[in-house]
Design a protein around this motif. Structure first.
Motif, PDB file in Angstrom:
ATOM      1  N   SER A  32       1.404  14.507  29.209  1.00 56.34           N
ATOM      2  CA  SER A  32       2.473  14.427  30.207  1.00 56.34           C
ATOM      3  C   SER A  32       2.753  12.977  30.582  1.00 56.34           C
ATOM      4  N   THR A  33       1.730  12.131  30.619  1.00 55.10           N
ATOM      5  CA  THR A  33       1.944  10.709  30.901  1.00 55.10           C
ATOM      6  C   THR A  33       2.752  10.067  29.780  1.00 55.10           C
ATOM      7  N   LEU A  34       2.412  10.389  28.542  1.00 52.49           N
ATOM      8  CA  LEU A  34       3.156   9.837  27.410  1.00 52.49           C
ATOM      9  C   LEU A  34       4.591  10.353  27.379  1.00 52.49           C
ATOM     10  N   GLU A  35       4.794  11.619  27.720  1.00 51.80           N
ATOM     11  CA  GLU A  35       6.159  12.158  27.787  1.00 51.80           C
ATOM     12  C   GLU A  35       6.968  11.428  28.841  1.00 51.80           C
ATOM     13  N   SER A  36       6.358  11.148  29.974  1.00 57.25           N
ATOM     14  CA  SER A  36       7.036  10.421  31.046  1.00 57.25           C
ATOM     15  C   SER A  36       7.421   9.018  30.580  1.00 57.25           C
ATOM     16  N   LYS A  37       6.492   8.338  29.919  1.00 57.81           N
ATOM     17  CA  LYS A  37       6.788   7.002  29.402  1.00 57.81           C
ATOM     18  C   LYS A  37       7.894   7.049  28.359  1.00 57.81           C
ATOM     19  N   LEU A  38       7.863   8.051  27.505  1.00 60.64           N
ATOM     20  CA  LEU A  38       8.876   8.198  26.469  1.00 60.64           C
ATOM     21  C   LEU A  38      10.257   8.428  27.080  1.00 60.64           C
ATOM     22  N   SER A  40      11.216   7.508  30.046  1.00 61.55           N
ATOM     23  CA  SER A  40      11.596   6.258  30.695  1.00 61.55           C
ATOM     24  C   SER A  40      12.133   5.263  29.674  1.00 61.55           C
ATOM     25  N   MET A  41      11.465   5.159  28.539  1.00 57.43           N
ATOM     26  CA  MET A  41      11.929   4.252  27.486  1.00 57.43           C
ATOM     27  C   MET A  41      13.282   4.703  26.940  1.00 57.43           C
ATOM     28  N   GLU A  42      13.468   6.015  26.805  1.00 55.95           N
ATOM     29  CA  GLU A  42      14.735   6.541  26.303  1.00 55.95           C
ATOM     30  C   GLU A  42      15.875   6.220  27.273  1.00 55.95           C
ATOM     31  N   ARG A  43      15.620   6.425  28.587  1.00 60.16           N
ATOM     32  CA  ARG A  43      16.638   6.093  29.592  1.00 60.16           C
ATOM     33  C   ARG A  43      16.976   4.608  29.548  1.00 60.16           C
ATOM     34  N   SER A  44      15.955   3.775  29.436  1.00 61.66           N
ATOM     35  CA  SER A  44      16.167   2.332  29.371  1.00 61.66           C
ATOM     36  C   SER A  44      16.984   1.961  28.144  1.00 61.66           C
ATOM     37  N   HIS A  45      16.679   2.579  27.021  1.00 64.41           N
ATOM     38  CA  HIS A  45      17.408   2.312  25.778  1.00 64.41           C
ATOM     39  C   HIS A  45      18.877   2.716  25.910  1.00 64.41           C
ATOM     40  N   VAL A  46      19.127   3.878  26.482  1.00 67.20           N
ATOM     41  CA  VAL A  46      20.503   4.349  26.673  1.00 67.20           C
ATOM     42  C   VAL A  46      21.256   3.409  27.617  1.00 67.20           C
ATOM     43  N   GLN A  47      20.595   2.960  28.680  1.00 68.98           N
ATOM     44  CA  GLN A  47      21.228   2.036  29.619  1.00 68.98           C
ATOM     45  C   GLN A  47      21.560   0.711  28.939  1.00 68.98           C
TER      46      GLN A  47
END
Length: 83
Positions: A32-38, A40-47
Protein backbone atom coordinates in the motif's frame (compact mmCIF):
# COMPACT_ATOMS: atom_id res chain seq x y z
CA UNK A 1 5.23 -36.30 28.64
CA UNK A 2 2.42 -36.13 26.10
CA UNK A 3 0.99 -32.94 27.64
CA UNK A 4 4.39 -31.24 27.34
CA UNK A 5 4.58 -32.29 23.72
CA UNK A 6 1.07 -30.87 23.04
CA UNK A 7 1.97 -27.63 24.84
CA UNK A 8 5.17 -27.34 22.81
CA UNK A 9 3.32 -28.05 19.55
CA UNK A 10 0.63 -25.51 20.43
CA UNK A 11 3.28 -22.89 21.24
CA UNK A 12 5.11 -23.53 17.97
CA UNK A 13 1.86 -23.45 16.00
CA UNK A 14 0.71 -20.23 17.71
CA UNK A 15 4.08 -18.61 17.07
CA UNK A 16 3.96 -19.66 13.42
CA UNK A 17 0.45 -18.23 13.02
CA UNK A 18 1.48 -14.90 14.57
CA UNK A 19 4.59 -14.73 12.41
CA UNK A 20 2.53 -15.46 9.31
CA UNK A 21 0.03 -12.76 10.31
CA UNK A 22 2.89 -10.30 10.89
CA UNK A 23 4.49 -11.14 7.56
CA UNK A 24 1.22 -10.68 5.68
CA UNK A 25 0.53 -7.36 7.44
CA UNK A 26 4.06 -6.08 6.78
CA UNK A 27 3.88 -7.09 3.12
CA UNK A 28 0.45 -5.51 2.61
CA UNK A 29 1.67 -2.33 4.33
CA UNK A 30 4.65 -2.17 1.98
CA UNK A 31 2.42 -2.75 -1.04
CA UNK A 32 0.00 0.00 0.00
CA UNK A 33 2.92 2.37 0.65
CA UNK A 34 4.36 1.61 -2.78
CA UNK A 35 0.94 2.07 -4.41
CA UNK A 36 0.65 5.46 -2.72
CA UNK A 37 4.09 6.48 -3.95
CA UNK A 38 3.26 5.26 -7.45
CA UNK A 39 0.02 7.27 -7.54
CA UNK A 40 1.87 10.34 -6.31
CA UNK A 41 4.52 9.94 -9.01
CA UNK A 42 1.82 9.43 -11.64
CA UNK A 43 0.00 12.62 -10.55
CA UNK A 44 3.28 14.53 -10.61
CA UNK A 45 4.07 13.21 -14.09
CA UNK A 46 0.63 14.18 -15.41
CA UNK A 47 0.98 17.66 -13.88
CA UNK A 48 4.40 18.10 -15.49
CA UNK A 49 3.05 17.03 -18.87
CA UNK A 50 0.09 19.44 -18.56
CA UNK A 51 2.41 22.26 -17.52
CA UNK A 52 4.73 21.59 -20.44
CA UNK A 53 1.77 21.42 -22.84
CA UNK A 54 0.50 24.79 -21.58
CA UNK A 55 3.96 26.34 -21.97
CA UNK A 56 4.30 24.97 -25.51
CA UNK A 57 0.82 26.23 -26.44
CA UNK A 58 1.75 29.65 -25.08
CA UNK A 59 4.94 29.64 -27.12
CA UNK A 60 3.03 28.55 -30.21
CA UNK A 61 0.51 31.37 -29.72
CA UNK A 62 3.37 33.84 -29.33
CA UNK A 63 4.99 32.55 -32.49
CA UNK A 64 1.76 33.02 -34.42
CA UNK A 65 1.51 36.60 -33.18
CA UNK A 66 5.15 37.28 -34.01
CA UNK A 67 4.79 35.70 -37.41
CA UNK A 68 1.72 37.84 -38.05
CA UNK A 69 3.50 40.96 -36.88
CA UNK A 70 6.58 40.09 -38.91
CA UNK A 71 4.50 39.48 -42.02
CA UNK A 72 2.61 42.76 -41.60
CA UNK A 73 5.86 44.63 -40.95
CA UNK A 74 7.51 43.09 -44.00
CA UNK A 75 4.52 44.05 -46.15
CA UNK A 76 4.62 47.61 -44.90
CA UNK A 77 8.36 47.82 -45.56
CA UNK A 78 7.75 46.43 -49.03
CA UNK A 79 5.07 49.06 -49.64
CA UNK A 80 7.41 51.76 -48.38
CA UNK A 81 10.13 50.57 -50.72
CA UNK A 82 7.80 50.74 -53.74
CA UNK A 83 7.05 54.40 -53.08
Amino acid sequence: MESHLYEFAAAVFGSAVFRLFGFIWKTSHRVSTLESKLQSMERSHVQQIDSMRRELEGLAEGLDKNREWTTNRMLSIHKDMKD
